[in-house]
Write a protein that holds these residues in place. Structure first.
Motif, short mmCIF file in Angstrom:
data_model
loop_
_atom_site.label_atom_id
_atom_site.label_comp_id
_atom_site.label_asym_id
_atom_site.label_seq_id
_atom_site.Cartn_x
_atom_site.Cartn_y
_atom_site.Cartn_z
N LEU A 105 0.81 -1.77 0.07
CA LEU A 105 0.17 -0.30 -0.06
C LEU A 105 0.89 1.12 0.10
N ARG A 106 0.57 2.03 -1.29
CA ARG A 106 0.71 3.51 -1.24
C ARG A 106 0.75 4.29 0.61
N ALA A 107 1.48 4.47 1.21
CA ALA A 107 1.36 4.79 2.58
C ALA A 107 1.99 6.40 3.05
N SER A 108 2.59 7.17 1.53
CA SER A 108 2.59 8.66 1.70
C SER A 108 2.01 9.61 0.40
N GLY A 109 1.59 10.87 0.69
CA GLY A 109 0.90 11.13 -0.49
C GLY A 109 1.09 12.66 0.34
N GLY A 110 0.71 13.66 -0.23
CA GLY A 110 -0.22 15.39 -0.06
C GLY A 110 -0.31 15.94 -1.05
N PRO A 111 1.66 15.75 -1.76
CA PRO A 111 0.85 17.13 -3.19
C PRO A 111 1.02 16.49 -4.39
N SER A 112 0.29 17.42 -5.58
CA SER A 112 -0.20 16.71 -6.74
C SER A 112 0.69 16.13 -7.87
N VAL A 113 0.96 16.04 -8.85
CA VAL A 113 1.66 16.66 -9.29
C VAL A 113 2.27 18.18 -9.75
N LEU A 132 -6.97 -4.02 6.13
CA LEU A 132 -6.20 -4.30 4.76
C LEU A 132 -5.64 -5.74 4.23
N ASN A 133 -5.13 -6.17 5.43
CA ASN A 133 -3.98 -6.91 4.80
C ASN A 133 -2.94 -6.98 4.17
N ALA A 134 -2.36 -5.76 4.73
CA ALA A 134 -0.83 -4.89 3.86
C ALA A 134 0.09 -6.49 4.14
N ALA A 135 0.48 -6.32 3.12
CA ALA A 135 2.17 -7.29 3.72
C ALA A 135 2.55 -6.35 3.52
N ALA A 136 3.31 -5.25 2.78
CA ALA A 136 4.07 -4.12 2.84
C ALA A 136 3.59 -2.48 2.80
N LEU A 137 4.31 -1.16 3.41
CA LEU A 137 4.09 0.02 2.62
C LEU A 137 4.55 1.24 2.04
N ALA A 138 4.79 1.44 1.43
CA ALA A 138 5.58 2.31 0.88
C ALA A 138 5.44 3.52 1.09
N ILE A 139 6.27 3.33 1.13
CA ILE A 139 7.24 5.72 1.32
C ILE A 139 7.49 6.26 0.54
#
Length: 294
Positions: A105-113, A132-139
């Protein structure tokens, strides 16, 4: 002041391979059972490799080409991926719950392009990831970016939460427009991510010295596909990365923007899991493409 240049230019890397001390994922032999189990949903136990399908681009790019309809364009590809990388919104709305691919799962965010992309925050609660049974979180980690310190702190905080709940963390090395994409930079960015506790690092392939990047990183490196390339070029990049120590690929546009995405995914799998040479994998792509078109 530390001799930074000397450290960055060191050459005693000892080759691209590294032992896994009895567990098939590099650097994870001392992790808890739950975290090892989750890593095993991403990396195949028989070879420690993965083909990850990335379609999290909408979190800052919106509905880009190939991702207009995740439910119809992406969901049919999921059974042939070892792992899938997406946002929780895409997972809940568009991916069948019977899917067996490891969830990243994507775990970081905020600004758009439209804004400075390094201005990110943690955008996912660990309890929702477990739900959500995530195996990993991406940041994303922006080494050299304007908000470098915050992105590293975000990574550290996510690792702390992941360790408490047995969820792996994937550190994604982001490269700004003005940064040099070379082995020297990626050694720095990947090593910092691993030192801060990332269990996996995603980075870009470089033609010169990539084996020093994989050798100096104590956790698995998976290679980003990057911009859309001709199929043979993308397969060649994947092959070289695997031969130089990568543990897998995380491709998005080079799969879902291909005219024949399922055929391209099969060709990438052949490179990663069967050590197929680029030309042989491309021939497989052509055969599968012909079957799709008929």
């Amino acid at each position: 002041m530390a001799d930074t240049d000397g450290l960055l230019d060191a050459r005693d890397f000892g080759g691209a391979a590294a032992t896994t001390a009895g567990f098939h994922v590099k650097g994870a032999h001392a992790q808890d059972w739950g975290l090892q189990n989750r890593l095993s949903r991403i990396f195949r136990p028989d070879n420690g490799r993965t083909v990850m399908l990335a379609f999290d681009h909408g979190y800052f790019l919106g509905p880009m080409a190939g991702l207009e309809r995740i439910d119809t364009n992406i969901a049919p590809l999921v059974p042939d991926a070892d792992a899938i990388m997406m946002t929780r919104g895409a997972l809940r709305t568009s991916i069948p719950p019977h899917s067996s691919a490891g969830i990243v799962l994507r775990a970081s965010g905020g600004p758009s392009v439209l804004k400075d992309l390094s201005d990110e925050h943690i955008a996912l609660d660990i309890e929702d990831a477990v739900r959500l049974n995530a195996a990993a979180l991406a940041i994303q980690v922006f080494i050299g970016g304007e908000h470098e310190s915050r992105s590293v702190a975000n990574l550290a905080a996510l690792v702390d939460a992941g360790q408490r709940h047995g969820v792996a963390v994937l550190g994604v090395t982001a490269v700004g427009k003005d940064m040099v994409r070379d082995a020297r930079y990626f050694r720095l960015a990947t090593r910092i991510s691993a030192e801060m506790g990332a269990h996996i690092v995603k980075t870009y392939y470089v033609n010169e010295g990539f084996e020093t990047v994989t050798a100096s990183c104590p956790v698995p490196i998976i290679v980003a596909g990057g911009k859309k390339l001709p199929e043979l070029d993308a397969l060649t990049m994947a092959y070289r990365a695997m031969q130089e120590g990568a543990a897998g690929v995380d491709m998005g546009r080079n799969i879902f923007q291909s005219e024949y995405p399922a055929a391209m995914l099969a060709a990438v799998r052949a490179v990663v899991h069967d050590d197929a040479k680029p030309e042989d994998a491309y021939e497989l792509f052509r055969e599968r493409s012909a079957g799709s078109a008929s």
